[in-house]
Write a protein that holds these residues in place. Sequence first.
Motif, mmCIF file in Angstrom:
data_model
loop_
_atom_site.group_PDB
_atom_site.id
_atom_site.type_symbol
_atom_site.label_atom_id
_atom_site.label_comp_id
_atom_site.label_asym_id
_atom_site.label_seq_id
_atom_site.Cartn_x
_atom_site.Cartn_y
_atom_site.Cartn_z
ATOM 1 N N GLU A 29 0.845 -1.190 0.000
ATOM 2 C CA GLU A 29 0.000 0.000 0.000
ATOM 3 C C GLU A 29 0.885 1.247 0.000
ATOM 4 O O GLU A 29 1.729 1.413 0.874
ATOM 5 C CB GLU A 29 -0.904 0.007 1.243
ATOM 6 N N LEU A 30 0.684 2.123 -0.996
ATOM 7 C CA LEU A 30 1.488 3.331 -1.121
ATOM 8 C C LEU A 30 1.210 4.275 0.052
ATOM 9 O O LEU A 30 0.073 4.649 0.294
ATOM 10 C CB LEU A 30 1.180 4.037 -2.446
ATOM 11 N N VAL A 31 2.268 4.622 0.804
ATOM 12 C CA VAL A 31 2.106 5.530 1.942
ATOM 13 C C VAL A 31 2.829 6.857 1.740
ATOM 14 O O VAL A 31 2.541 7.827 2.433
ATOM 15 C CB VAL A 31 2.571 4.877 3.271
ATOM 16 N N CYS A 32 3.757 6.906 0.792
ATOM 17 C CA CYS A 32 4.489 8.151 0.544
ATOM 18 C C CYS A 32 4.991 8.171 -0.892
ATOM 19 O O CYS A 32 5.558 7.189 -1.371
ATOM 20 C CB CYS A 32 5.676 8.270 1.516
ATOM 21 N N GLU A 33 4.780 9.290 -1.551
ATOM 22 C CA GLU A 33 5.232 9.459 -2.928
ATOM 23 C C GLU A 33 5.799 10.860 -3.046
ATOM 24 O O GLU A 33 5.066 11.839 -2.915
ATOM 25 C CB GLU A 33 4.055 9.271 -3.883
ATOM 26 N N LYS A 34 7.113 10.968 -3.241
ATOM 27 C CA LYS A 34 7.726 12.288 -3.292
ATOM 28 C C LYS A 34 8.703 12.416 -4.451
ATOM 29 O O LYS A 34 9.355 11.460 -4.839
ATOM 30 C CB LYS A 34 8.477 12.596 -1.995
ATOM 31 N N SER A 35 8.776 13.634 -4.948
ATOM 32 C CA SER A 35 9.761 14.023 -5.950
ATOM 33 C C SER A 35 10.307 15.368 -5.481
ATOM 34 O O SER A 35 9.586 16.361 -5.459
ATOM 35 C CB SER A 35 9.101 14.140 -7.320
ATOM 36 N N ILE A 36 11.577 15.381 -5.094
ATOM 37 C CA ILE A 36 12.167 16.553 -4.456
ATOM 38 C C ILE A 36 13.300 17.091 -5.328
ATOM 39 O O ILE A 36 14.126 16.327 -5.827
ATOM 40 C CB ILE A 36 12.749 16.163 -3.077
ATOM 41 N N LEU A 37 13.344 18.399 -5.480
ATOM 42 C CA LEU A 37 14.464 19.043 -6.156
ATOM 43 C C LEU A 37 15.404 19.590 -5.097
ATOM 44 O O LEU A 37 14.979 20.239 -4.151
ATOM 45 C CB LEU A 37 13.978 20.184 -7.057
#
Length: 129
Positions: A29-37
Amino acid sequence: MITAYMVGISGYYEGEDIEIRYRIYDNEELVCEKSILKEYKKPAIVNLFSLITLLNELEKYTDREIVIVVNDAALIEQIRGTSTSKNKDVLKIASIARERIKEFRKPIVIKDISNDKVELAKWNDILKP
């Protein structure tokens, strides 16, 4: 079990931002989805820096079993300390990453999927923006 998929994308030119993408799953189960610069880092240390960033996010799961899936065999060697790199920056950041991993109660497994076409395709699909 916590499964995290991670990639660090370096800029093509010096001074260009890097991108860190990761997805964290708790039992599928997806709990965190991030794309950070983040600010520019040398390409040799981008994946190590990305790993440290991911470990900061995983702090809330210190008591759980964690698997981090990457597409980088060199990262595995750097974390194990078996890399033959003489680059001071790589050695310093790898040492910091090893110390961060030791802070977790249960061992963290870092899995390289670069030689498994099926897993590589899955990893790529999961980390698409």
